[in-house]
Design a protein around this motif. Structure first.
Motif, PDB file in Angstrom:
ATOM      1  N   MET A 301      -1.666 -14.175  44.117  1.00  0.00           N
ATOM      2  CA  MET A 301      -1.366 -14.492  45.518  1.00  0.00           C
ATOM      3  C   MET A 301      -1.941 -15.856  45.820  1.00  0.00           C
ATOM      4  O   MET A 301      -2.930 -16.257  45.187  1.00  0.00           O
ATOM      5  CB  MET A 301      -2.104 -13.521  46.445  1.00  0.00           C
ATOM      6  CG  MET A 301      -1.391 -12.278  46.791  1.00  0.00           C
ATOM      7  SD  MET A 301      -2.372 -11.348  47.984  1.00  0.00           S
ATOM      8  CE  MET A 301      -1.789 -12.019  49.527  1.00  0.00           C
ATOM      9  N   THR A 302      -1.398 -16.520  46.814  1.00  0.00           N
ATOM     10  CA  THR A 302      -1.948 -17.807  47.210  1.00  0.00           C
ATOM     11  C   THR A 302      -3.438 -17.661  47.543  1.00  0.00           C
ATOM     12  O   THR A 302      -4.258 -18.502  47.160  1.00  0.00           O
ATOM     13  CB  THR A 302      -1.192 -18.336  48.448  1.00  0.00           C
ATOM     14  OG1 THR A 302       0.190 -18.424  48.099  1.00  0.00           O
ATOM     15  CG2 THR A 302      -1.705 -19.681  48.885  1.00  0.00           C
ATOM     16  N   GLU A 303      -3.781 -16.587  48.239  1.00  0.00           N
ATOM     17  CA  GLU A 303      -5.172 -16.405  48.685  1.00  0.00           C
ATOM     18  C   GLU A 303      -6.131 -16.080  47.546  1.00  0.00           C
ATOM     19  O   GLU A 303      -7.345 -16.226  47.701  1.00  0.00           O
ATOM     20  CB  GLU A 303      -5.258 -15.250  49.703  1.00  0.00           C
ATOM     21  CG  GLU A 303      -4.680 -15.553  51.069  1.00  0.00           C
ATOM     22  CD  GLU A 303      -3.209 -15.163  51.188  1.00  0.00           C
ATOM     23  OE1 GLU A 303      -2.519 -15.147  50.145  1.00  0.00           O
ATOM     24  OE2 GLU A 303      -2.760 -14.875  52.308  1.00  0.00           O
ATOM     25  N   GLY A 380      -2.262  -6.607  50.910  1.00  0.00           N
ATOM     26  CA  GLY A 380      -0.989  -6.268  51.560  1.00  0.00           C
ATOM     27  C   GLY A 380       0.012  -5.719  50.557  1.00  0.00           C
ATOM     28  O   GLY A 380       1.116  -5.314  50.929  1.00  0.00           O
ATOM     29  N   ASP A 381      -0.353  -5.689  49.281  1.00  0.00           N
ATOM     30  CA  ASP A 381       0.524  -5.092  48.261  1.00  0.00           C
ATOM     31  C   ASP A 381       0.104  -3.656  48.020  1.00  0.00           C
ATOM     32  O   ASP A 381      -1.087  -3.329  48.024  1.00  0.00           O
ATOM     33  CB  ASP A 381       0.414  -5.871  46.938  1.00  0.00           C
ATOM     34  CG  ASP A 381       1.010  -7.251  47.066  1.00  0.00           C
ATOM     35  OD1 ASP A 381       2.143  -7.359  47.572  1.00  0.00           O
ATOM     36  OD2 ASP A 381       0.335  -8.230  46.682  1.00  0.00           O
ATOM     37  N   LEU A 382       1.105  -2.805  47.785  1.00  0.00           N
ATOM     38  CA  LEU A 382       0.806  -1.408  47.497  1.00  0.00           C
ATOM     39  C   LEU A 382       0.931  -1.171  45.996  1.00  0.00           C
ATOM     40  O   LEU A 382       1.870  -1.660  45.357  1.00  0.00           O
ATOM     41  CB  LEU A 382       1.790  -0.489  48.244  1.00  0.00           C
ATOM     42  CG  LEU A 382       1.807  -0.680  49.766  1.00  0.00           C
ATOM     43  CD1 LEU A 382       2.879   0.213  50.403  1.00  0.00           C
ATOM     44  CD2 LEU A 382       0.438  -0.387  50.365  1.00  0.00           C
ATOM     45  N   TYR A 406      10.039 -17.411  46.052  1.00  0.00           N
ATOM     46  CA  TYR A 406       9.612 -17.946  47.347  1.00  0.00           C
ATOM     47  C   TYR A 406       9.439 -16.801  48.333  1.00  0.00           C
ATOM     48  O   TYR A 406      10.290 -15.903  48.387  1.00  0.00           O
ATOM     49  CB  TYR A 406      10.645 -18.907  47.931  1.00  0.00           C
ATOM     50  CG  TYR A 406      10.700 -20.261  47.265  1.00  0.00           C
ATOM     51  CD1 TYR A 406       9.551 -20.897  46.836  1.00  0.00           C
ATOM     52  CD2 TYR A 406      11.915 -20.908  47.096  1.00  0.00           C
ATOM     53  CE1 TYR A 406       9.618 -22.144  46.241  1.00  0.00           C
ATOM     54  CE2 TYR A 406      11.984 -22.163  46.498  1.00  0.00           C
ATOM     55  CZ  TYR A 406      10.827 -22.771  46.075  1.00  0.00           C
ATOM     56  OH  TYR A 406      10.892 -23.998  45.491  1.00  0.00           O
ATOM     57  N   ASN A 407       8.393 -16.893  49.145  1.00  0.00           N
ATOM     58  CA  ASN A 407       8.166 -15.849  50.149  1.00  0.00           C
ATOM     59  C   ASN A 407       8.853 -16.204  51.451  1.00  0.00           C
ATOM     60  O   ASN A 407       8.762 -17.341  51.922  1.00  0.00           O
ATOM     61  CB  ASN A 407       6.677 -15.712  50.436  1.00  0.00           C
ATOM     62  CG  ASN A 407       5.954 -15.098  49.270  1.00  0.00           C
ATOM     63  OD1 ASN A 407       6.540 -14.943  48.203  1.00  0.00           O
ATOM     64  ND2 ASN A 407       4.719 -14.752  49.465  1.00  0.00           N
ATOM     65  N   ILE A 408       9.494 -15.224  52.019  1.00  0.00           N
ATOM     66  CA  ILE A 408      10.116 -15.406  53.338  1.00  0.00           C
ATOM     67  C   ILE A 408       9.629 -14.265  54.213  1.00  0.00           C
ATOM     68  O   ILE A 408       9.774 -13.085  53.841  1.00  0.00           O
ATOM     69  CB  ILE A 408      11.661 -15.375  53.254  1.00  0.00           C
ATOM     70  CG1 ILE A 408      12.161 -16.522  52.371  1.00  0.00           C
ATOM     71  CG2 ILE A 408      12.297 -15.475  54.643  1.00  0.00           C
ATOM     72  CD1 ILE A 408      12.680 -16.126  51.060  1.00  0.00           C
TER      73      ILE A 408
HETATM   74  P1  AMP Z   1       2.374 -15.804  47.837  1.00  0.00           P
HETATM   75  O1  AMP Z   1       2.154 -15.490  49.263  1.00  0.00           O
HETATM   76  O2  AMP Z   1       3.435 -16.809  47.602  1.00  0.00           O
HETATM   77  O3  AMP Z   1       1.109 -16.140  47.206  1.00  0.00           O
HETATM   78  O4  AMP Z   1       2.931 -14.485  47.173  1.00  0.00           O
HETATM   79  C1  AMP Z   1       2.093 -13.485  46.735  1.00  0.00           C
HETATM   80  C2  AMP Z   1       2.851 -12.207  46.631  1.00  0.00           C
HETATM   81  O5  AMP Z   1       3.798 -12.263  45.580  1.00  0.00           O
HETATM   82  C3  AMP Z   1       1.949 -11.060  46.263  1.00  0.00           C
HETATM   83  O6  AMP Z   1       1.230 -10.551  47.374  1.00  0.00           O
HETATM   84  C4  AMP Z   1       2.931 -10.070  45.689  1.00  0.00           C
HETATM   85  O7  AMP Z   1       3.581  -9.350  46.734  1.00  0.00           O
HETATM   86  C5  AMP Z   1       3.945 -10.979  45.007  1.00  0.00           C
HETATM   87  N1  AMP Z   1       3.753 -11.057  43.555  1.00  0.00           N
HETATM   88  C6  AMP Z   1       3.136 -12.000  42.821  1.00  0.00           C
HETATM   89  N2  AMP Z   1       3.200 -11.721  41.503  1.00  0.00           N
HETATM   90  C7  AMP Z   1       3.874 -10.551  41.405  1.00  0.00           C
HETATM   91  C8  AMP Z   1       4.289  -9.717  40.325  1.00  0.00           C
HETATM   92  N3  AMP Z   1       4.046 -10.043  39.058  1.00  0.00           N
HETATM   93  N4  AMP Z   1       4.951  -8.588  40.626  1.00  0.00           N
HETATM   94  C9  AMP Z   1       5.220  -8.236  41.894  1.00  0.00           C
HETATM   95  N5  AMP Z   1       4.881  -8.986  42.953  1.00  0.00           N
HETATM   96  C10 AMP Z   1       4.225 -10.123  42.717  1.00  0.00           C
END
Ligand code: AMP
Ligand code: MCA
Length: 508
Positions: A301-303, A380-382, A406-408
């Motif tokens: 995650m970015t954080e 925030g991930d399950l 990309y996150n939306i």
């Molecule tokens: P970001 O906000 O761009 O940093 O996105 C992070 C999010 O991407 C995480 O909280 C996950 O929901 C998702 N993510 C990153 N890597 C994976 C992965 N290998 N499989 C599933 N989701 C992922």
């Protein structure tokens, strides 16, 4: 003076004439990297940027852009990369919130940026995709032997904005130690050495392409082929000279569609890494069948930078993101109560470690809300941890669409559509998409008799939202499904439209 991250990068240089970056235009050795990041650091310093000041950067991918990132680290500035797809409306918020001292932009975008910069008192310099521009002209006049600003482990190295599920984007503050500790851990877990040559086809304004790819290469003294963007033919052409590739799942989906992908072309490759979005088990299997390589999937995650990785040795299990990285503690909790759950039980993924960010820029309340009292960050991930210790991501506790990595955040798109004349309400969802993983889809209820159509919505979104956030399809309906509490049932909508893109694969 000691500069936590750059000192480590310097120590990792195998030889000054070792290649760091190869592009279609030429090569950059590690000696060139030190010289040019130093010159640019000098230019930034001469402009009056002081340690702790933010430098916002929205430029095309180039070797010089990476030199600019390193220059910021060296002069103690806080690097703030921005997606090149952002519109001026989106940029205005980031600039107002981060208050950068300097904005570096593509010359083509300079006029618009200057209007924003003047509102917030920022300087503007340019850098184009060929490495020209006013910043490079200034750097030419500087000496190459810049002395690093003192930066401690806990000082900020970068701020990366992540969208919020409700309301405003948040700037994730990443320290020198966050970046360095994660880079060293990944280097060791993935066995990077000076002999490695990475194919770098990711954008450099996100954690994946900027920190994971670039910092791992830098701390290994390895080299990379820097491609302007993902291009399967170019990647296949480079493979015989490369050893590793990092990509989002869409990279692998598209490579599999290319007939040039076979065992012979990957003969020199030792590792394929995937992350940023779920890699379908089918893609994992198809890639292994075709190439003999099990893609190594990791999760970040970015954080938090990277949290988990499938093993280098041992089974890379499709559909899982592997084990917590050394130094990272990961646990699963009941989202509401915070009770820690047992093996195989699904709940919120929480993480703690040197990789976890310092907090959200100027948002102490939001920061507090996302950490447990004992310092664990709520992703925030399950997910769940299976009996063998593999972490599985089961879903998302946050309303988020991930399209091509990309996150939306639906809320952001919904707010834009909701305010258009003729719209009663809308719901934005992610629907399974064969290429992007999920396709942004807007379900819109319009006022009776309104002449609003798809084109009008697209036109209105054009200069408000980056292209990748815009709906791939807009569907008009009479009403949205709601539960007894009156909440829109997005799961019902996702179910209803689940074949929207797969049924039409090929013509989308
Ligand atoms: P970001 O906000 O761009 O940093 O996105 C992070 C999010 O991407 C995480 O909280 C996950 O929901 C998702 N993510 C990153 N890597 C994976 C992965 N290998 N499989 C599933 N989701 C992922
Ligand atoms: C481009 N388009 C997209 C996307 N990318 N639409 C939806 N989702 C996308 N990801 C749109 C463009 O706006 C354009 O639309 C059309 O698709 C073609 O654009 P083009 O530039 O040709 O696209 P592309 O080169 O085919 O790009 C697809 C891509 C790219 C290669 C998948 O999006 C990409 O490189 N993604 C990687 C993102 C990434 O690095 N994520 C890491 C985040 P139109 O025709 O309408 O104009 S870091 C992270 O998530 C965490 C920390 C982690 O774990 O890594």
């Amino acid at each position: 003076m000691s500069n936590h991250l750059f000192d480590a990068i310097r120590r990792s240089i195998a030889a000054d004439d070792a290649v760091f970056i190869e592009t279609a235009e030429g090569r950059w050795t590690y000696g060139d990297m030190v010289e040019w990041s130093g010159r640019i650091a000098g230019a930034i310093d001469t402009l009056g940027v002081r340690p702790g000041d933010r430098v916002a950067v929205q430029v095309e991918k180039s070797a010089e852009a990476l030199m600019l990132y390193l220059a910021c680290i060296r002069c103690g500035a806080v690097y703030l990369p921005l997606n090149t797809a952002y519109t001026l409306a989106e940029l205005d918020y980031f600039i107002s919130d981060a208050e950068p001292r300097l904005i570096v932009t593509d010359p083509k975008a300079a006029d618009g940026i200057k209007t924003i910069a003047s509102k917030y008192g920022a300087l503007v310099e340019t850098l184009d995709e060929r490495g020209g521009g006013s910043l490079v002209e200034l750097a030419n006049d500087e000496t190459p032997d810049f002395v690093e600003a003192a930066r401690m482990a806990d000082d900020l190295a970068a701020i990366l904005y992540t969208s919020g599920t409700t309301g405003r984007s948040k700037g994730a503050m990443l320290t020198h130690a966050n970046l360095l500790s994660n880079a060293l851990t990944l280097r060791d877990c993935w066995r990077f050495t000076p002999d490695d040559r990475l194919i770098h086809a990711l954008p450099i304004f996100h954690t994946h392409g900027l920190f994971v790819a670039t910092n791992v290469i830098l701390t290994s003294g390895a080299s990379m082929f820097l491609l302007p963007k993902f291009d399967p033919a170019q990647i296949l052409a480079l493979m015989p000279r490369a050893t590793t590739l990092m990509g989002v799942p869409t990279f692998y989906v598209r490579l599999l569609q290319h007939e040039g992908l076979n065992r012979q072309v990957v003969a020199n490759m030792r590792l394929f890494i995937s992350g940023s979005a779920p890699l379908l088990a089918d893609t994992h299997r198809a890639f292994q069948e075709r190439t003999g390589h099990a893609i190594l999937e990791r999760y970040g995650m970015t954080e938090t930078n990277m949290n988990t990785s499938n093993p280098y040795d041992g089974e890379r299990m499709a559909g899982t993101v592997g084990f917590p990285l050394p130094g990272v503690t990961l646990r699963i909790s009941e989202p509401e109560t915070g009770e820690i759950l047992e093996q195989d039980e699904t709940g919120m993924i929480e993480v703690k470690g040197p990789n976890v960010f310092k907090g959200y820029w100027r948002m102490p309340e939001k920061t507090k809300a996302e950490f447990r009292d004992d310092g664990f960050f709520l992703t925030g991930d399950l997910g769940k941890i299976d009996p063998q210790g593999y972490v599985h991501i089961i879903g998302r506790g946050k309303d988020l669409v991930i399209s091509g990595g990309y996150n939306i955040y639906p809320k952001e798109v919904e707010s834009e559509i909701d305010q258009l004349p003729g719209v009663v309400e809308c719901a934005v969802i992610g629907v399974t998409h064969p290429d992007f993983g999920e396709g942004v889809t807007a379900i819109v209820v319009k006022q009776p008799g309104s002449s609003l159509d798809e084109r009008a919505i697209r036109d209105a979104l054009g200069d408000r939202l980056a292209r990748y956030k815009q709906p791939k399809q807009i569907i008009f309906v009479d009403d949205l499904p709601r539960n007894t509490m009156g909440k829109v049932q997005k799961n019902v909508l996702r179910e209803r439209y689940c074949n929207l893109y797969t049924a039409r694969a090929g013509d989308d």
